[in-house]
Motif scaffolding. Structure first.
Motif, PDB file in Angstrom:
ATOM      1  N   LEU A 166      76.342  59.192  53.133  1.00  0.00           N
ATOM      2  CA  LEU A 166      74.885  59.146  53.110  1.00  0.00           C
ATOM      3  C   LEU A 166      74.405  57.972  53.942  1.00  0.00           C
ATOM      4  O   LEU A 166      74.968  56.872  53.840  1.00  0.00           O
ATOM      5  CB  LEU A 166      74.387  58.948  51.677  1.00  0.00           C
ATOM      6  N   ILE A 167      73.361  58.202  54.699  1.00  0.00           N
ATOM      7  CA  ILE A 167      72.696  57.110  55.400  1.00  0.00           C
ATOM      8  C   ILE A 167      71.234  57.129  54.985  1.00  0.00           C
ATOM      9  O   ILE A 167      70.556  58.147  55.117  1.00  0.00           O
ATOM     10  CB  ILE A 167      72.830  57.242  56.937  1.00  0.00           C
ATOM     11  N   LYS A 168      70.771  56.010  54.477  1.00  0.00           N
ATOM     12  CA  LYS A 168      69.392  55.877  54.013  1.00  0.00           C
ATOM     13  C   LYS A 168      68.793  54.603  54.602  1.00  0.00           C
ATOM     14  O   LYS A 168      69.508  53.742  55.121  1.00  0.00           O
ATOM     15  CB  LYS A 168      69.350  55.817  52.478  1.00  0.00           C
ATOM     16  N   THR A 169      67.501  54.484  54.468  1.00  0.00           N
ATOM     17  CA  THR A 169      66.831  53.258  54.903  1.00  0.00           C
ATOM     18  C   THR A 169      66.330  52.490  53.686  1.00  0.00           C
ATOM     19  O   THR A 169      66.175  53.054  52.594  1.00  0.00           O
ATOM     20  CB  THR A 169      65.666  53.562  55.846  1.00  0.00           C
ATOM     21  N   ARG A 170      66.094  51.232  53.902  1.00  0.00           N
ATOM     22  CA  ARG A 170      65.617  50.374  52.799  1.00  0.00           C
ATOM     23  C   ARG A 170      64.360  50.961  52.166  1.00  0.00           C
ATOM     24  O   ARG A 170      63.479  51.474  52.843  1.00  0.00           O
ATOM     25  CB  ARG A 170      65.300  48.979  53.327  1.00  0.00           C
ATOM     26  N   GLY A 171      64.316  50.875  50.851  1.00  0.00           N
ATOM     27  CA  GLY A 171      63.150  51.362  50.123  1.00  0.00           C
ATOM     28  C   GLY A 171      63.280  52.791  49.635  1.00  0.00           C
ATOM     29  O   GLY A 171      62.548  53.199  48.727  1.00  0.00           O
ATOM     30  N   GLN A 172      64.168  53.550  50.252  1.00  0.00           N
ATOM     31  CA  GLN A 172      64.362  54.928  49.810  1.00  0.00           C
ATOM     32  C   GLN A 172      65.146  54.969  48.503  1.00  0.00           C
ATOM     33  O   GLN A 172      65.638  53.943  48.023  1.00  0.00           O
ATOM     34  CB  GLN A 172      65.096  55.735  50.885  1.00  0.00           C
ATOM     35  N   GLN A 173      65.238  56.153  47.952  1.00  0.00           N
ATOM     36  CA  GLN A 173      66.062  56.317  46.768  1.00  0.00           C
ATOM     37  C   GLN A 173      67.125  57.385  47.062  1.00  0.00           C
ATOM     38  O   GLN A 173      66.991  58.186  47.993  1.00  0.00           O
ATOM     39  CB  GLN A 173      65.205  56.718  45.558  1.00  0.00           C
ATOM     40  N   VAL A 174      68.193  57.356  46.267  1.00  0.00           N
ATOM     41  CA  VAL A 174      69.310  58.262  46.527  1.00  0.00           C
ATOM     42  C   VAL A 174      69.903  58.740  45.200  1.00  0.00           C
ATOM     43  O   VAL A 174      69.875  58.016  44.190  1.00  0.00           O
ATOM     44  CB  VAL A 174      70.387  57.537  47.369  1.00  0.00           C
ATOM     45  N   THR A 175      70.406  59.953  45.210  1.00  0.00           N
ATOM     46  CA  THR A 175      71.075  60.525  44.035  1.00  0.00           C
ATOM     47  C   THR A 175      72.462  60.995  44.430  1.00  0.00           C
ATOM     48  O   THR A 175      72.608  61.741  45.410  1.00  0.00           O
ATOM     49  CB  THR A 175      70.279  61.703  43.453  1.00  0.00           C
ATOM     50  N   LEU A 176      73.446  60.534  43.693  1.00  0.00           N
ATOM     51  CA  LEU A 176      74.832  60.911  43.930  1.00  0.00           C
ATOM     52  C   LEU A 176      75.309  61.763  42.759  1.00  0.00           C
ATOM     53  O   LEU A 176      74.900  61.536  41.616  1.00  0.00           O
ATOM     54  CB  LEU A 176      75.722  59.666  44.050  1.00  0.00           C
ATOM     55  N   SER A 177      76.218  62.685  43.061  1.00  0.00           N
ATOM     56  CA  SER A 177      76.677  63.599  42.018  1.00  0.00           C
ATOM     57  C   SER A 177      78.184  63.516  41.844  1.00  0.00           C
ATOM     58  O   SER A 177      78.925  63.267  42.793  1.00  0.00           O
ATOM     59  CB  SER A 177      76.268  65.026  42.379  1.00  0.00           C
ATOM     60  N   CYS A 178      78.617  63.733  40.613  1.00  0.00           N
ATOM     61  CA  CYS A 178      80.035  63.681  40.282  1.00  0.00           C
ATOM     62  C   CYS A 178      80.365  64.797  39.297  1.00  0.00           C
ATOM     63  O   CYS A 178      79.708  64.925  38.252  1.00  0.00           O
ATOM     64  CB  CYS A 178      80.363  62.326  39.662  1.00  0.00           C
ATOM     65  N   SER A 179      81.377  65.581  39.626  1.00  0.00           N
ATOM     66  CA  SER A 179      81.863  66.610  38.700  1.00  0.00           C
ATOM     67  C   SER A 179      83.250  66.214  38.231  1.00  0.00           C
ATOM     68  O   SER A 179      84.167  66.075  39.053  1.00  0.00           O
ATOM     69  CB  SER A 179      81.911  67.980  39.391  1.00  0.00           C
ATOM     70  N   PRO A 180      83.408  66.003  36.927  1.00  0.00           N
ATOM     71  CA  PRO A 180      84.698  65.515  36.420  1.00  0.00           C
ATOM     72  C   PRO A 180      85.748  66.611  36.360  1.00  0.00           C
ATOM     73  O   PRO A 180      85.457  67.791  36.564  1.00  0.00           O
ATOM     74  CB  PRO A 180      84.348  65.023  35.013  1.00  0.00           C
ATOM     75  N   ILE A 181      86.958  66.201  36.063  1.00  0.00           N
ATOM     76  CA  ILE A 181      88.041  67.141  35.816  1.00  0.00           C
ATOM     77  C   ILE A 181      87.677  67.977  34.599  1.00  0.00           C
ATOM     78  O   ILE A 181      87.111  67.458  33.622  1.00  0.00           O
ATOM     79  CB  ILE A 181      89.363  66.378  35.592  1.00  0.00           C
ATOM     80  N   SER A 182      88.002  69.251  34.654  1.00  0.00           N
ATOM     81  CA  SER A 182      87.688  70.141  33.545  1.00  0.00           C
ATOM     82  C   SER A 182      88.277  69.611  32.243  1.00  0.00           C
ATOM     83  O   SER A 182      89.464  69.251  32.173  1.00  0.00           O
ATOM     84  CB  SER A 182      88.269  71.535  33.843  1.00  0.00           C
ATOM     85  N   GLY A 183      87.431  69.539  31.217  1.00  0.00           N
ATOM     86  CA  GLY A 183      87.878  69.041  29.925  1.00  0.00           C
ATOM     87  C   GLY A 183      87.617  67.554  29.722  1.00  0.00           C
ATOM     88  O   GLY A 183      87.688  67.055  28.590  1.00  0.00           O
ATOM     89  N   HIS A 184      87.326  66.850  30.787  1.00  0.00           N
ATOM     90  CA  HIS A 184      86.989  65.425  30.673  1.00  0.00           C
ATOM     91  C   HIS A 184      85.519  65.276  30.310  1.00  0.00           C
ATOM     92  O   HIS A 184      84.653  65.901  30.918  1.00  0.00           O
ATOM     93  CB  HIS A 184      87.284  64.693  31.983  1.00  0.00           C
ATOM     94  N   ARG A 185      85.259  64.401  29.343  1.00  0.00           N
ATOM     95  CA  ARG A 185      83.892  64.215  28.884  1.00  0.00           C
ATOM     96  C   ARG A 185      83.299  62.869  29.268  1.00  0.00           C
ATOM     97  O   ARG A 185      82.130  62.609  29.045  1.00  0.00           O
ATOM     98  CB  ARG A 185      83.857  64.380  27.364  1.00  0.00           C
ATOM     99  N   SER A 186      84.125  62.006  29.805  1.00  0.00           N
ATOM    100  CA  SER A 186      83.648  60.673  30.195  1.00  0.00           C
ATOM    101  C   SER A 186      83.605  60.562  31.710  1.00  0.00           C
ATOM    102  O   SER A 186      84.549  60.962  32.405  1.00  0.00           O
ATOM    103  CB  SER A 186      84.575  59.594  29.626  1.00  0.00           C
ATOM    104  N   VAL A 187      82.502  60.034  32.197  1.00  0.00           N
ATOM    105  CA  VAL A 187      82.356  59.742  33.622  1.00  0.00           C
ATOM    106  C   VAL A 187      81.910  58.296  33.769  1.00  0.00           C
ATOM    107  O   VAL A 187      80.916  57.878  33.162  1.00  0.00           O
ATOM    108  CB  VAL A 187      81.327  60.675  34.288  1.00  0.00           C
ATOM    109  N   SER A 188      82.652  57.557  34.563  1.00  0.00           N
ATOM    110  CA  SER A 188      82.300  56.157  34.858  1.00  0.00           C
ATOM    111  C   SER A 188      81.968  56.040  36.337  1.00  0.00           C
ATOM    112  O   SER A 188      82.562  56.719  37.164  1.00  0.00           O
ATOM    113  CB  SER A 188      83.465  55.225  34.527  1.00  0.00           C
ATOM    114  N   TRP A 189      81.038  55.156  36.632  1.00  0.00           N
ATOM    115  CA  TRP A 189      80.631  54.913  38.017  1.00  0.00           C
ATOM    116  C   TRP A 189      80.955  53.478  38.397  1.00  0.00           C
ATOM    117  O   TRP A 189      80.763  52.546  37.605  1.00  0.00           O
ATOM    118  CB  TRP A 189      79.123  55.145  38.171  1.00  0.00           C
ATOM    119  N   TYR A 190      81.423  53.331  39.641  1.00  0.00           N
ATOM    120  CA  TYR A 190      81.772  52.019  40.166  1.00  0.00           C
ATOM    121  C   TYR A 190      81.184  51.853  41.565  1.00  0.00           C
ATOM    122  O   TYR A 190      81.063  52.817  42.321  1.00  0.00           O
ATOM    123  CB  TYR A 190      83.290  51.841  40.268  1.00  0.00           C
ATOM    124  N   GLN A 191      80.877  50.607  41.886  1.00  0.00           N
ATOM    125  CA  GLN A 191      80.491  50.256  43.239  1.00  0.00           C
ATOM    126  C   GLN A 191      81.621  49.417  43.832  1.00  0.00           C
ATOM    127  O   GLN A 191      82.114  48.487  43.186  1.00  0.00           O
ATOM    128  CB  GLN A 191      79.193  49.438  43.245  1.00  0.00           C
TER     129      GLN A 191
END
Lengths: 110, 117
Positions: free
Chosen positions: B11-36
């Motif tokens: 993704l390339i964005k400019t300052r001030g914009q907003q962004v949405t990222l998506s994650c689909s976990p492994i089937s059967g997994h109920r926990s999703v963690s996000w890291y930078q």
């Protein structure tokens, strides 16, 4: 104090040698410990986990855990150039929050 | 079994914009963690979702938010983007179990590389 500490390296070993990577952690209640490998520009991939004191072997990799001293290490035997990567240590105390070290950069010299 | 997937990959964005990222976990997994992840900073924990509830949260400003859906898919939103938000954003999925040694393991997706200009 950081939860997980690793020597950032870089660590260089010749091909065929043993690479030794170390990690210390602060939470004595930690139960599970993980080693991940991350190639440049890629995401971390799980190498192995350990949760009992002692050694755990998986192929060329051996994880060592010493809960009394609060350290966990990873040994890579017969190091190959393809092992050149950053190795991340992770600890899971409780509550499913994983704590990661900043990683040790390993270079295997052909 | 399919692994963790993340979209978009870049993704390339400019300052001030907003962004949405998506994650689909492994089937059967109920926990999703996000890291930078930024060079020299290692993996910085953003938050963890389990069964549609935020269970753990790191030390990031309120511009960073997330949610999880009933199928365990998760989204992360960053509003009012800043140059310093340029990073690789990783999500990791796991079963989400919290008791017992060795009962849970996180698996990472390929990441979304965000560049803010």
């Amino acid at each position: 104090q950081k939860e997980v500490e690793q020597n950032s390296g870089p660590l260089s070993v010749p091909e065929g040698a043993i690479a030794s990577l170390n990690c210390t952690y602060s939470d004595r209640g930690s139960q599970s410990f993980f080693w991940y490998r991350q190639y440049s520009g890629k995401s971390p991939e799980l190498i192995m986990f350990i949760y009992s004191n002692g050694d755990k072997e998986d192929g060329r990799f051996t994880a060592q855990l010493n809960k009394a001293s609060q350290y966990v290490s990873l040994l890579i035997r017969d190091s190959q150039p393809s092992d050149s990567a950053t190795y991340l240590c992770a600890v899971n105390p409780t509550g499913n929050q994983f704590y990661f070290g900043t990683g040790t950069s390993l270079t295997v010299i052909p | 079994k399919a692994g963790v997937t993340q979209t978009p990959r870049y993704l390339i964005k400019t300052r001030g914009q907003q962004v949405t990222l998506s994650c689909s976990p492994i089937s059967g997994h109920r926990s999703v963690s996000w890291y930078q992840q930024t060079p020299g900073q290692g993996l910085q924990f953003l938050f963890e979702y389990f069964s549609e509830t935020q269970r753990n949260k790191g030390n990031f400003p309120g511009r960073f938010s997330g949610r999880q859906f009933s199928n365990s898919r998760s989204e992360m939103n960053v509003s009012t983007l800043e140059l310093g938000d340029s990073a690789l954003y990783l999500c990791a999925s796991s079963l989400g179990l919290t008791s017992g040694a060795g009962t849970d393991t996180q698996y990472f997706g390929p990441g979304t590389r965000l560049t803010v200009l």
